[in-house]
Scaffold this motif. Structure first.
Motif, PDB file in Angstrom:
ATOM      1  N   LYS A  10       0.762  -1.200   0.000  1.00  0.00           N
ATOM      2  CA  LYS A  10      -0.052  -0.021  -0.112  1.00  0.00           C
ATOM      3  C   LYS A  10       0.983   1.497   0.011  1.00  0.00           C
ATOM      4  CE  LYS A  10      -3.439   2.149   2.789  1.00  0.00           C
ATOM      5  NZ  LYS A  10      -4.485   2.400   4.017  1.00  0.00           N
ATOM      6  N   MET A  11       1.975   1.385   0.673  1.00  0.00           N
ATOM      7  CA  MET A  11       2.594   2.490   0.941  1.00  0.00           C
ATOM      8  C   MET A  11       3.734   2.542  -0.250  1.00  0.00           C
ATOM      9  SD  MET A  11       6.168   3.086   2.931  1.00  0.00           S
ATOM     10  CE  MET A  11       6.649   2.082   1.449  1.00  0.00           C
ATOM     11  N   VAL A  12       4.129   1.507  -1.003  1.00  0.00           N
ATOM     12  CA  VAL A  12       4.874   1.691  -2.138  1.00  0.00           C
ATOM     13  C   VAL A  12       4.345   2.296  -3.235  1.00  0.00           C
ATOM     14  CG1 VAL A  12       6.414   0.584  -3.880  1.00  0.00           C
ATOM     15  CG2 VAL A  12       6.843   0.088  -1.224  1.00  0.00           C
ATOM     16  N   THR A  13       3.001   1.809  -3.620  1.00  0.00           N
ATOM     17  CA  THR A  13       2.187   2.398  -4.560  1.00  0.00           C
ATOM     18  C   THR A  13       1.951   3.860  -4.262  1.00  0.00           C
ATOM     19  OG1 THR A  13       1.056   0.189  -4.661  1.00  0.00           O
ATOM     20  CG2 THR A  13      -0.228   2.120  -5.566  1.00  0.00           C
ATOM     21  N   SER A  14       1.463   4.236  -3.075  1.00  0.00           N
ATOM     22  CA  SER A  14       1.069   5.686  -2.803  1.00  0.00           C
ATOM     23  C   SER A  14       2.359   6.427  -2.804  1.00  0.00           C
ATOM     24  CB  SER A  14       0.288   5.763  -1.463  1.00  0.00           C
ATOM     25  OG  SER A  14       1.288   5.435  -0.534  1.00  0.00           O
ATOM     26  N   TRP A  15       3.508   5.910  -2.413  1.00  0.00           N
ATOM     27  CA  TRP A  15       4.969   6.672  -2.339  1.00  0.00           C
ATOM     28  C   TRP A  15       5.206   7.021  -3.775  1.00  0.00           C
ATOM     29  CZ3 TRP A  15       5.476   8.068   2.225  1.00  0.00           C
ATOM     30  CH2 TRP A  15       6.694   8.634   2.629  1.00  0.00           C
ATOM     31  N   SER A  16       4.916   6.460  -4.913  1.00  0.00           N
ATOM     32  CA  SER A  16       5.301   6.607  -6.117  1.00  0.00           C
ATOM     33  C   SER A  16       4.255   7.610  -6.977  1.00  0.00           C
ATOM     34  CB  SER A  16       5.483   5.226  -7.009  1.00  0.00           C
ATOM     35  OG  SER A  16       4.302   4.780  -7.078  1.00  0.00           O
ATOM     36  N   ASP A  17       3.168   7.721  -6.183  1.00  0.00           N
ATOM     37  CA  ASP A  17       2.489   8.958  -6.870  1.00  0.00           C
ATOM     38  C   ASP A  17       2.690  10.059  -7.161  1.00  0.00           C
ATOM     39  OD1 ASP A  17       0.305   7.189  -6.979  1.00  0.00           O
ATOM     40  OD2 ASP A  17      -0.833   7.685  -4.989  1.00  0.00           O
ATOM     41  N   PRO A  18       3.667  10.772  -6.481  1.00  0.00           N
ATOM     42  CA  PRO A  18       3.987  12.191  -6.745  1.00  0.00           C
ATOM     43  C   PRO A  18       5.020  12.167  -8.128  1.00  0.00           C
ATOM     44  CG  PRO A  18       4.553  11.960  -4.382  1.00  0.00           C
ATOM     45  CD  PRO A  18       3.945  10.525  -5.017  1.00  0.00           C
ATOM     46  N   LEU A  19       5.803  10.906  -8.259  1.00  0.00           N
ATOM     47  CA  LEU A  19       6.438  10.680  -9.496  1.00  0.00           C
ATOM     48  C   LEU A  19       5.719  10.853 -10.718  1.00  0.00           C
ATOM     49  CD1 LEU A  19       9.569  10.580 -10.287  1.00  0.00           C
ATOM     50  CD2 LEU A  19       9.347   7.910 -10.254  1.00  0.00           C
ATOM     51  N   ARG A  20       4.603  10.097 -10.498  1.00  0.00           N
ATOM     52  CA  ARG A  20       3.741   9.983 -11.647  1.00  0.00           C
ATOM     53  C   ARG A  20       3.038  11.444 -11.921  1.00  0.00           C
ATOM     54  NH1 ARG A  20       1.866   5.493  -8.858  1.00  0.00           N
ATOM     55  NH2 ARG A  20       2.519   3.429  -9.901  1.00  0.00           N
ATOM     56  N   GLU A  21       3.320  12.273 -11.159  1.00  0.00           N
ATOM     57  CA  GLU A  21       2.732  13.720 -11.431  1.00  0.00           C
ATOM     58  C   GLU A  21       3.475  14.425 -12.115  1.00  0.00           C
ATOM     59  OE1 GLU A  21       1.032  15.679  -8.159  1.00  0.00           O
ATOM     60  OE2 GLU A  21       0.497  13.813  -7.391  1.00  0.00           O
ATOM     61  N   GLU A  23       6.103  16.985   1.401  1.00  0.00           N
ATOM     62  CA  GLU A  23       4.888  17.027   1.993  1.00  0.00           C
ATOM     63  C   GLU A  23       4.569  15.382   2.612  1.00  0.00           C
ATOM     64  OE1 GLU A  23       1.589  18.497   4.027  1.00  0.00           O
ATOM     65  OE2 GLU A  23       3.386  19.547   2.887  1.00  0.00           O
ATOM     66  N   MET A  24       4.996  14.489   1.677  1.00  0.00           N
ATOM     67  CA  MET A  24       4.752  13.068   2.207  1.00  0.00           C
ATOM     68  C   MET A  24       5.748  12.647   3.497  1.00  0.00           C
ATOM     69  SD  MET A  24       4.252  10.646  -1.354  1.00  0.00           S
ATOM     70  CE  MET A  24       2.999   9.761  -0.370  1.00  0.00           C
ATOM     71  N   THR A  25       6.845  13.234   3.590  1.00  0.00           N
ATOM     72  CA  THR A  25       7.842  13.238   4.496  1.00  0.00           C
ATOM     73  C   THR A  25       7.019  13.741   6.005  1.00  0.00           C
ATOM     74  OG1 THR A  25       9.751  12.910   3.438  1.00  0.00           O
ATOM     75  CG2 THR A  25       9.875  13.953   5.679  1.00  0.00           C
ATOM     76  N   ARG A  26       6.498  14.885   5.673  1.00  0.00           N
ATOM     77  CA  ARG A  26       5.895  15.462   6.708  1.00  0.00           C
ATOM     78  C   ARG A  26       4.385  14.594   7.158  1.00  0.00           C
ATOM     79  NH1 ARG A  26       5.535  20.960   7.830  1.00  0.00           N
ATOM     80  NH2 ARG A  26       6.134  21.489   5.610  1.00  0.00           N
ATOM     81  N   GLU A  27       3.749  14.237   6.338  1.00  0.00           N
ATOM     82  CA  GLU A  27       2.589  13.467   6.594  1.00  0.00           C
ATOM     83  C   GLU A  27       2.628  11.841   7.057  1.00  0.00           C
ATOM     84  OE1 GLU A  27      -0.415  13.917   3.752  1.00  0.00           O
ATOM     85  OE2 GLU A  27      -0.203  16.014   3.726  1.00  0.00           O
ATOM     86  N   PHE A  28       3.642  11.324   6.387  1.00  0.00           N
ATOM     87  CA  PHE A  28       3.862   9.953   6.580  1.00  0.00           C
ATOM     88  C   PHE A  28       5.295   9.322   7.016  1.00  0.00           C
ATOM     89  CE2 PHE A  28       0.917  10.882   2.958  1.00  0.00           C
ATOM     90  CZ  PHE A  28      -0.363  10.271   3.426  1.00  0.00           C
ATOM     91  N   PRO A  29       5.676   9.929   8.096  1.00  0.00           N
ATOM     92  CA  PRO A  29       6.912   9.404   8.508  1.00  0.00           C
ATOM     93  C   PRO A  29       7.209   8.192   9.069  1.00  0.00           C
ATOM     94  CG  PRO A  29       6.039  10.840  10.205  1.00  0.00           C
ATOM     95  CD  PRO A  29       5.022  10.734   9.067  1.00  0.00           C
ATOM     96  N   ARG A  30       6.141   7.538   9.621  1.00  0.00           N
ATOM     97  CA  ARG A  30       6.241   6.195   9.875  1.00  0.00           C
ATOM     98  C   ARG A  30       6.483   5.313   8.688  1.00  0.00           C
ATOM     99  NH1 ARG A  30       1.113   4.825  13.263  1.00  0.00           N
ATOM    100  NH2 ARG A  30       0.202   5.999  11.400  1.00  0.00           N
ATOM    101  N   GLU A  31       5.535   5.652   7.551  1.00  0.00           N
ATOM    102  CA  GLU A  31       5.738   4.852   6.202  1.00  0.00           C
ATOM    103  C   GLU A  31       7.174   4.774   5.760  1.00  0.00           C
ATOM    104  OE1 GLU A  31       1.368   5.922   6.910  1.00  0.00           O
ATOM    105  OE2 GLU A  31       3.183   6.752   7.398  1.00  0.00           O
ATOM    106  N   SER A  32       7.645   6.057   5.820  1.00  0.00           N
ATOM    107  CA  SER A  32       9.011   6.038   5.126  1.00  0.00           C
ATOM    108  C   SER A  32      10.040   5.462   5.970  1.00  0.00           C
ATOM    109  CB  SER A  32       9.346   7.572   5.383  1.00  0.00           C
ATOM    110  OG  SER A  32      10.667   7.877   4.629  1.00  0.00           O
ATOM    111  N   ARG A  33       9.866   5.361   7.199  1.00  0.00           N
ATOM    112  CA  ARG A  33      10.894   4.450   8.019  1.00  0.00           C
ATOM    113  C   ARG A  33      10.685   3.173   8.001  1.00  0.00           C
ATOM    114  NH1 ARG A  33      10.085   8.849  11.599  1.00  0.00           N
ATOM    115  NH2 ARG A  33       8.274   7.945  12.864  1.00  0.00           N
ATOM    116  N   LEU A  34       9.326   2.685   7.584  1.00  0.00           N
ATOM    117  CA  LEU A  34       8.993   1.493   7.418  1.00  0.00           C
ATOM    118  C   LEU A  34       9.665   0.743   6.153  1.00  0.00           C
ATOM    119  CD1 LEU A  34       7.158  -1.214   7.979  1.00  0.00           C
ATOM    120  CD2 LEU A  34       5.607  -0.568   6.430  1.00  0.00           C
TER     121      LEU A  34
END
Length: 208
Positions: A71-82, A102-113
């Protein structure tokens, strides 16, 4: 019962709430301890649910972990698609940096995971990376190279440019404990970081 089995049934409001609670608790545990260090008992404690309750929704910690990663990897790539091929190159790249911060701000746990998984070899996410993210990465690197060939960007290595953006933006989440020591705490740190990185890359990419 596997996730697919649960999803095949129509979840009640309580069941969906419990599943969300489990996923959120697991994100806390996995982002701090990694896959190997995490246990179902820890996830159950953070979730405030019993271990058998968790096993009603997931077959074990690996299924929870892989579900979170995919779930995270898919959403993490969304900014690149833009990236807009018809846009102004520097502004497109600067916009990408801003979205990543902004993703770093909103999803720090996902980034560390994700960082923990890659440090451990990335075996549970690499197939997804190769099948989904790598073609997107190569497509956008080719677009950046086209902009360079057109003289609209300074001559840089497109692939290293993208990975440098990943490293610098995700650093604020992945090394949060260290950034708190050297940079302080609060939204102001990420605001300053965003301004610094956008200025840095804007200057580096400006064609002569």
């Amino acid at each position: 019962m596997t996730e697919n089995t649960v999803q095949a049934k129509k979840l009640s409001r309580i069941q969906q709430r419990n599943r969300d609670i489990i996923m959120n608790a697991a994100l806390d545990v996995f982002s701090q301890s990694g896959f190997r260090g995490a246990t179902l008992d820890q996830i159950a404690e953070v979730a405030g649910l019993s271990k058998p309750n968790i096993l009603y929704y997931f077959s074990g910690k690996e299924e929870i972990y892989v579900t979170l990663l995919n779930k995270m990897v898919t959403s993490w790539s969304d900014p690149l698609r833009e990236f807009d091929a018809d846009g102004e190159p520097i502004e497109e790249i600067v916009g990408y940096i801003e979205r990543k911060m902004e993703m770093t701000r909103e999803f720090p746990r996902e980034s560390r995971l994700f960082a923990n998984e890659i440090i451990q070899g990335g075996s549970r996410v690499m197939d997804h990376n190769v099948a989904v993210i790598k073609p997107l990465f190569e497509e956008k690197a080719a677009l950046i190279q086209r902009w360079i060939d057109e003289g609209r960007l300074a001559p840089v290595d497109p692939q290293h440019l993208l990975t440098s953006i990943w490293a610098t933006t995700q650093h604020y989440a992945d090394f949060e404990a260290q950034t708190k020591v050297f940079l302080g705490q609060g939204d102001n740190v990420l605001d300053r970081g965003t301004s610094y990185l956008t200025d840095l890359f804007r200057k580096a990419l400006q064609p002569e």
